[in-house]
Motif scaffolding. Structure first.
Motif, short mmCIF file in Angstrom:
data_model
loop_
_atom_site.label_atom_id
_atom_site.label_comp_id
_atom_site.label_asym_id
_atom_site.label_seq_id
_atom_site.Cartn_x
_atom_site.Cartn_y
_atom_site.Cartn_z
N LYS A 108 -6.83 5.52 -0.62
CA LYS A 108 -7.75 4.65 0.12
C LYS A 108 -7.06 3.35 0.56
CE LYS A 108 -12.30 2.46 0.10
NZ LYS A 108 -11.97 1.86 1.35
N ASP A 109 -6.33 2.72 -0.35
CA ASP A 109 -5.60 1.50 0.01
C ASP A 109 -4.63 1.77 1.15
OD1 ASP A 109 -6.93 0.08 -1.98
OD2 ASP A 109 -5.21 0.08 -3.36
N TYR A 110 -3.97 2.92 1.08
CA TYR A 110 -2.99 3.26 2.12
C TYR A 110 -3.68 3.48 3.47
CZ TYR A 110 0.88 5.32 4.57
OH TYR A 110 1.86 5.56 5.50
N THR A 111 -4.74 4.28 3.48
CA THR A 111 -5.42 4.53 4.77
C THR A 111 -6.07 3.26 5.28
OG1 THR A 111 -7.37 5.41 3.63
CG2 THR A 111 -5.74 7.02 4.45
N ASP A 112 -6.60 2.42 4.38
CA ASP A 112 -7.19 1.14 4.81
C ASP A 112 -6.15 0.24 5.47
OD1 ASP A 112 -9.65 1.94 3.85
OD2 ASP A 112 -9.66 0.56 2.13
N SER A 113 -4.89 0.37 5.06
CA SER A 113 -3.84 -0.46 5.65
C SER A 113 -3.39 0.05 7.02
CB SER A 113 -2.63 -0.55 4.70
OG SER A 113 -1.88 0.64 4.71
N HIS A 114 -3.81 1.27 7.38
CA HIS A 114 -3.42 1.87 8.66
C HIS A 114 -4.57 2.04 9.65
CE1 HIS A 114 0.27 2.80 6.55
NE2 HIS A 114 0.79 3.10 7.71
N TYR A 115 -5.78 2.14 9.15
CA TYR A 115 -6.93 2.43 10.00
C TYR A 115 -7.98 1.33 9.85
CZ TYR A 115 -4.93 7.07 10.53
OH TYR A 115 -4.10 8.11 10.82
N LYS A 116 -8.57 0.96 10.97
CA LYS A 116 -9.63 -0.04 10.94
C LYS A 116 -10.88 0.56 10.30
CE LYS A 116 -7.93 -2.46 14.93
NZ LYS A 116 -8.13 -2.91 16.28
N PRO A 117 -11.72 -0.28 9.69
CA PRO A 117 -12.96 0.23 9.09
C PRO A 117 -13.78 1.03 10.11
CG PRO A 117 -12.63 -2.05 8.46
CD PRO A 117 -11.58 -1.72 9.50
N ALA A 172 0.84 -1.20 0.00
CA ALA A 172 0.00 0.00 0.00
C ALA A 172 0.87 1.26 0.00
CB ALA A 172 -0.95 0.00 1.19
N LEU A 211 -10.23 8.99 10.08
CA LEU A 211 -9.00 9.15 9.31
C LEU A 211 -8.27 10.40 9.80
CD1 LEU A 211 -10.24 8.30 5.71
CD2 LEU A 211 -8.96 6.85 7.30
#
Length: 126
Positions: free
Chosen positions: A67-76, A5, A80
């Motif tokens: 989005k891929d990057y933030t998804d790899s750092h933050y839970k759903p 990511a 953000l």
């Protein structure tokens, strides 16, 4: 953290970098969010001759990588950050990402700060 990511984010920023001189060596890009949604990215590109270019990217082109990057750092469902700073030096292949979770004035460009901020954001890896 997913290195894929991170690689995808940096690649998307590099491939969509606008207004940089062709020989740019490094960049500092502030990725911003508004009300939890990606809203844009802008910053500076630095060339070996010392010149600095104000740069941006097409937000639609980099949105999937952001989005891929933030998804790899933050839970759903997790909030953000308000911004994050991507510093990348292509001659060294080094990068750093710094998150700002609450202060939306951090790294804000104003007539009073634009010259000092562009130097403050310049990638310096030891």
């Amino acid at each position: 953290m997913s290195s894929d990511a991170t690689t995808g984010l940096i690649r998307a920023l590099v491939e969509n970098l606008e207004n940089a001189q062709e020989d740019w060596e490094s960049f500092a890009m502030i990725v911003s969010f508004f009300e939890g949604e990606f809203s844009g990215a802008a910053g500076y590109a630095y060339s070996p001759d010392g010149s600095i270019s104000a740069v941006t990217v097409d937000p639609w082109a980099v949105k999937p990588a952001v989005k891929d990057y933030t998804d790899s750092h933050y839970k759903p469902g997790a909030p953000l950050p308000v911004k994050f700073l991507v510093q990348f030096d292509r001659s060294q292949g080094r990068f750093e990402v710094t998150f700002e979770d609450t202060d939306d004035t951090r790294w804000q460009v104003t007539p009073r700060t634009f010259k000092t901020l562009r130097e403050e954001l310049r990638p310096k890896f030891d």
